[in-house]
Design a protein around this motif. Structure first.
Motif, PDB file in Angstrom:
ATOM      1  N   UNK A 166       0.803  -1.223   0.000  1.00  8.12           N
ATOM      2  CA  UNK A 166       0.000   0.000   0.000  1.00  8.12           C
ATOM      3  C   UNK A 166       0.833   1.270   0.000  1.00  8.12           C
ATOM      4  N   UNK A 167       2.159   1.148   0.009  1.00  9.98           N
ATOM      5  CA  UNK A 167       2.993   2.352  -0.059  1.00  9.98           C
ATOM      6  C   UNK A 167       2.695   3.074  -1.369  1.00  9.98           C
ATOM      7  N   UNK A 168       2.535   4.385  -1.351  1.00 15.65           N
ATOM      8  CA  UNK A 168       2.133   5.107  -2.570  1.00 15.65           C
ATOM      9  C   UNK A 168       3.109   5.000  -3.724  1.00 15.65           C
ATOM     10  N   UNK A 169       4.373   4.645  -3.460  1.00 15.70           N
ATOM     11  CA  UNK A 169       5.359   4.530  -4.532  1.00 15.70           C
ATOM     12  C   UNK A 169       5.594   3.093  -4.990  1.00 15.70           C
ATOM     13  N   UNK A 170       4.843   2.151  -4.447  1.00 18.46           N
ATOM     14  CA  UNK A 170       4.842   0.792  -5.006  1.00 18.46           C
ATOM     15  C   UNK A 170       3.905   0.806  -6.205  1.00 18.46           C
ATOM     16  N   UNK A 171       4.466   0.575  -7.385  1.00 17.32           N
ATOM     17  CA  UNK A 171       3.724   0.809  -8.625  1.00 17.32           C
ATOM     18  C   UNK A 171       3.473  -0.461  -9.431  1.00 17.32           C
ATOM     19  N   UNK A 172       2.368  -0.459 -10.156  1.00 23.31           N
ATOM     20  CA  UNK A 172       2.198  -1.329 -11.319  1.00 23.31           C
ATOM     21  C   UNK A 172       2.620  -0.472 -12.503  1.00 23.31           C
ATOM     22  N   UNK A 189       3.342  -4.894 -18.129  1.00 23.09           N
ATOM     23  CA  UNK A 189       3.241  -4.388 -16.762  1.00 23.09           C
ATOM     24  C   UNK A 189       4.224  -5.113 -15.861  1.00 23.09           C
ATOM     25  N   UNK A 190       4.889  -4.357 -15.010  1.00 25.88           N
ATOM     26  CA  UNK A 190       5.732  -4.967 -13.993  1.00 25.88           C
ATOM     27  C   UNK A 190       5.555  -4.212 -12.680  1.00 25.88           C
ATOM     28  N   UNK A 191       5.835  -4.902 -11.618  1.00 24.53           N
ATOM     29  CA  UNK A 191       5.793  -4.292 -10.304  1.00 24.53           C
ATOM     30  C   UNK A 191       7.090  -3.509 -10.073  1.00 24.53           C
ATOM     31  N   UNK A 192       7.005  -2.368  -9.450  1.00 24.92           N
ATOM     32  CA  UNK A 192       8.179  -1.611  -9.035  1.00 24.92           C
ATOM     33  C   UNK A 192       8.057  -1.356  -7.537  1.00 24.92           C
ATOM     34  N   UNK A 193       9.035  -1.857  -6.785  1.00 25.45           N
ATOM     35  CA  UNK A 193       9.025  -1.747  -5.324  1.00 25.45           C
ATOM     36  C   UNK A 193      10.299  -1.018  -4.902  1.00 25.45           C
TER      37      UNK A 193
END
Length: 356
Positions: A166-172, A189-193
């Motif tokens: 739920x961190x705002x900078x964890x992106x799809x 699409x990839x996840x960016x953590x």
């Protein structure tokens, strides 16, 4: 740092394996802080997957109130966010461990950074409605294949705890450096953590599932775990946050330089806070001097470039050490934390040069 067309035609990835494709960035020769997709390191566990983007749908299921089936077009219409961040393979610098460990023998180049744009994962989860019993979010990629330690095919899949999800900078993410993500880096699409090692930023995202328990797939509970004991799994714990680290880019190890003023350059990064200082030693760590840091307000999760100028008046061999410290007080250690799978190497960096 400035761009160089000459550089872009000459620098190449260093190949470790072809199937799966594992290649590292020529980190010593980067002339920009943003790495082009052509020079972005590649880390794969399986062959590249087949994806038919024309019919791309990503399901969000599990412990949610309203399961979703989002198309790429719908994803592009959601509010977006852009982050510039380091992605570092957990095995970066593995070849420097002593005793040696098995695995891809990465040098210093299993790390890159650039600008990612996408939809905050939390936005999508909130659209689906998160159940109060939710504990983790599981992500499945399209890539799959056999493992040498198990008898069946496995899809690359991992989970995040709810707080990180739920961190705002964890992106799809769907863009890299203002272009669609290249296929070899996770298209569409990839996840960016940000701030976690690269295994968390799963490529070729196929599905998202919210669960109330703990995910136990092999890329979560066998790989990407620190095993400090050579003989058993006692004391093991998961790989997550980037260690504080630095790399000397120039001069390269065993380089020969002229007498006179020379610049030592490099990068430093961390997964906790920001880099607060980088120090250089030329007497095997007895004394240290501060390098000059190049900060950017845009780079909450990026590396910091640094420089140190030295007048080499005497000919001979010199050992150059670099040591980074972050705002959480974490300092690069003299010796790395040895672990059986060779993750998280962050010992003080070292190059040896000759001055003639």
């Amino acid at each position: 740092m400035t761009d160089s067309n000459h550089f872009s035609t000459k620098a190449h990835l260093t190949t470790h394996s072809l199937s799966p494709d594992n290649q590292e960035t020529p980190i010593s020769f980067l002339q920009t802080d943003t790495v082009t997709d052509r020079l972005f390191y590649r880390r794969n566990h399986h062959p590249y997957p087949q994806i038919f983007a024309n019919h791309f749908i990503i399901p969000i299921t599990g412990l949610v109130q309203s399961p979703l089936q989002l198309s790429m077009q719908e994803m592009l219409q959601l509010p977006s966010r852009t982050v510039e961040c380091v992605l570092e393979c957990a095995g970066n610098k593995r070849q420097f461990f002593s005793p040696k460990v098995f695995g891809e023998q990465w040098g210093k180049g299993a790390i890159s950074q650039g600008v990612w744009k996408g939809v905050p994962l939390g936005t999508v989860l909130e659209l689906a409605g998160i159940d109060k019993h939710a504990n983790e979010v599981v992500f499945e990629g399209y890539d799959f294949g056999k493992r040498t330690d198990l008898d069946q095919d496995y899809t690359f899949a991992r989970s995040l705890p709810m707080e990180k999800a739920l961190h705002p900078d964890t992106l799809i993410a769907y863009e890299y450096n203002h272009q669609p993500i290249p296929f070899k880096h996770g298209y569409p699409l990839r996840l960016i953590v940000p701030q976690w090692y690269g295994m968390a930023s799963l490529k070729w995202l196929k599905g998202i599932t919210v669960i109330d328990g703990t995910f136990n797939g092999p890329y979560q509970t066998i790989d990407y775990v620190y095993y400090p004991n050579k003989e058993n799994d006692e004391g093991s714990f998961p790989v997550t946050t980037l260690n504080v680290n630095s790399t000397i880019q120039k001069p390269v190890d065993r380089d020969t330089l002229d007498t006179g003023e020379q610049q030592v350059t490099g990068i430093a990064w961390t997964g906790a806070g920001k880099i607060s200082k980088v120090e250089i030693s030329l007497d095997n760590g007895t004394t240290w001097e501060d390098a000059s840091l190049k900060y950017s307000d845009m780079k909450a999760y990026g590396w910091v470039s640094w420089t140190y100028t030295k007048d080499f008046r005497e000919k001979g061999e010199y050992t150059i050490l670099s040591r980074a410290t972050d705002t959480y007080g974490r300092v690069q250690p003299l010796e790395p934390f040895w672990n059986r799978k060779g993750y998280g190497y962050n010992a003080i960096d070292c190059v040896v040069i000759k001055v003639e």
